[in-house]
Design an enzyme around this catalytic site. Structure first.
Site, short mmCIF file in Angstrom:
data_model
loop_
_atom_site.label_atom_id
_atom_site.label_comp_id
_atom_site.label_asym_id
_atom_site.label_seq_id
_atom_site.Cartn_x
_atom_site.Cartn_y
_atom_site.Cartn_z
N ASP A 18 0.83 -0.66 0.19
CA ASP A 18 -0.09 -0.15 -0.23
C ASP A 18 0.76 0.87 0.03
O ASP A 18 1.99 1.41 -0.02
CB ASP A 18 -0.83 0.29 1.25
CG ASP A 18 -1.89 1.50 1.29
OD1 ASP A 18 -2.55 2.10 0.62
OD2 ASP A 18 -1.48 2.19 2.37
N ASP A 38 -1.62 -0.50 5.79
CA ASP A 38 -1.74 0.89 7.50
C ASP A 38 -2.99 0.50 7.73
O ASP A 38 -3.43 0.79 9.04
CB ASP A 38 -0.77 1.66 7.42
CG ASP A 38 -1.39 2.24 6.41
OD1 ASP A 38 -1.81 3.02 6.89
OD2 ASP A 38 -2.50 2.03 5.23
N ASP A 78 -0.66 5.25 0.66
CA ASP A 78 -0.46 5.94 1.97
C ASP A 78 -0.39 5.60 3.40
O ASP A 78 -0.98 4.59 3.59
CB ASP A 78 -1.91 6.68 1.88
CG ASP A 78 -1.91 7.42 0.20
OD1 ASP A 78 -1.01 8.00 -0.43
OD2 ASP A 78 -3.07 7.77 -0.22
#
Length: 487
Positions: free
Chosen positions: A12, A164, A14
């Site tokens: 991922d 996250d 961001d």
């Protein structure tokens, strides 16, 4: 559990590789005209711009297209002001490149934003990038991760996704990937096939290769008894070797002895599991939630401690015990030639410790909750010897606890199941006498059905004292039993 070789790592963007999650949060707050709260998380984190714009439009009445444009501008301005890589991110990308493991960027951000970040990180670091513009559905649907795997020509089950947010984790797990979660804003709970770490600092390619994959189905529970041998400190790089054993065996719960105080916490933190520490010697780690803890939390070097874990729809009590090693019956039998009656009489210290453990187990027991007792009993089993009625295991049997290894392997002549000792073929006094080999580590149970049981030693351990570089970081073999949880 069969493990596929690591074929790719899917990142991922961001909040995982770069610290943009807070920039996005701030951009949404700016456009929304208010501070966001935890209740807004599901509409903001890990979502495409259009989703958040639609959500804001419903709340404010402003046109969604205008809100999307404003979100793009606010976020892009913040990104251009300075992208900060997350701790450990660049080191891990460099390590994967050195080790020849392909990587992909998989983000719910639009292509324009992703390209800005790729330029800052170095687009050549990634073989593939998938953005919100590249699939009909984005996270939490599995489509972005499946698209990345197709582009790389890899099997999702052989990939690790690094995420996250809960939304991203859901996407990766739905695609069939093993997940490493490094939460940036909101907490993420560990789960089967999902490891949670505070950051990417110190994460290596080898660590990713040995992450626990999805656990056995919820109707099975795989329990290990493992004496760590002074926490494993006699062997170089012991923690990494312990983690590798746990990952490759696919166990769900480990009852530990000789933890050297901190091993349960260290292993659980590294795995993203739950743990219970009892005194300086005992511990339990579990991929399943621990719902209760039993026994004296300050128990001495010898004794017992337990937990209750929730595995799927069932709860199970898991106890770990370590009993005194002196006088050691196999030595008295092999070296001193004591008769059976004296051997039994000399078991009184261990027998008292076992009875105390059994008393504590009964005090904590709940109706319908199965019990598993694992441990290093420092005593052979009466089921293995026709000549000696070893009383410690007989006491456990009298309390209704069955020996899972002997259920799976009834004939001790065919499957002796020795756990002491993979590193001591000769007695360590230098006399050249053979070391008595015995089964002194156990997984006992009440209320479950045994599917399989085995001893476990990895590699070919060198004998004591030349053990520093052994792959197996203990002087005991472990015992692993798979139970059915079906009632």
């Amino acid at each position: 559990m069969t493990r596929l070789p690591l074929q790719a790592v899917l990142f991922d963007m961001d909040g995982t590789l770069v610290d943009t999650e807070r920039l996005w949060w701030e951009a949404v707050e700016q456009v929304a005209g208010r501070a966001l709260t935890e209740s807004d998380e599901a509409e903001v984190l890990g979502r495409p711009v259009e989703h958040t714009a639609d959500w804001l439009a419903a709340a404010t009445g402003a046109p969604a297209a205008d809100l999307a444009d404003a979100l793009h501008r606010e976020f892009a301005d913040r990104v251009r002001a300075g992208i900060v890589p997350r701790p450990g991110a660049l080191d891990l990308l460099d390590a994967l490149a050195r080790d020849g493991v392909p990587t992909a960027l998989v983000t719910a951000s639009p292509r324009a934003v992703a390209d800005t970040v790729l330029e800052a990180l170095g687009a050549s670091r990634f073989a593939v990038s998938v953005t919100a513009d590249d699939t009909d559905r984005t996270k939490p649907a599995p489509d972005p991760y499946l698209a990345a795997c197709r582009a790389l020509g890899v099997d999702p089950a052989a990939c690790v996704a690094v995420e996250d947010t809960r939304t991203g984790v859901s996407s990766a797990e739905a695609a069939g990937c093993t997940v490493l979660a490094v939460p940036s804003l909101a907490p993420i709970e560990p789960a089967p096939g999902r490891t949670v770490l505070p950051s990417l600092e110190g994460v290596t390619t080898e660590r990713l290769r040995t992450l626990p994959t999805a656990a056995a189905p919820s109707h099975e529970l795989r329990v290990m008894s493992w004496n760590l041998w002074h926490g494993g400190t006699k062997v170089h790089d012991h923690l990494a070797k312990q983690l590798k054993v746990i990952a490759e065996t696919g166990v769900d719960v480990v009852g530990l002895q000789e933890t050297n105080g901190t091993a349960a916490e260290e292993l659980a933190d590294a795995l993203g599991w739950y743990h219970h520490r009892a005194g300086e010697n005992l511990g339990v780690i579990s991929r399943h939630p621990i719902t209760a803890r039993f026994g004296d939390p300050a128990v001495g070097f010898y004794g017992a401690a337990g937990v209750r874990v929730r595995a799927g729809e069932r709860e199970v009590d898991i106890w770990t015990a370590h009993l005194d090693y002196t006088p050691y019956g196999p030595y008295e039998s092999a070296f001193d030639g004591l008769p059976a009656a004296e051997l039994v009489a000399h078991e009184q210290v261990r027998l008292a410790q076992m009875r105390d453990a059994l008393h504590r187990i009964e005090e904590a027991a709940a109706p319908g909750v199965p019990v598993v007792l694992v441990g290093d009993f420092n005593s052979p089993s009466h089921l293995d010897s026709p000549d000696v009625e070893w009383p410690v295991t007989k006491a456990a049997e009298a309390a209704g606890l069955r020996d899972s290894y002997r259920e799976a392997h009834p004939d001790p002549a065919v499957q002796p199941g020795h756990t002491w000792s993979p590193i001591h073929a000769l007695h360590e006094d230098g006399s050249g006498r053979p070391e008595p080999q015995d089964r002194i580590d156990f997984v006992l149970h009440r209320g479950l059905r045994v599917l399989h049981s085995q001893t476990c030693v990895s590699g070919t351990p060198r004998p004591w004292p030349d053990v520093e570089h052994n792959e197996w970081p203990s002087d005991h073999a472990a015992v692993i039993t798979t139970f059915s949880l079906r009632e």
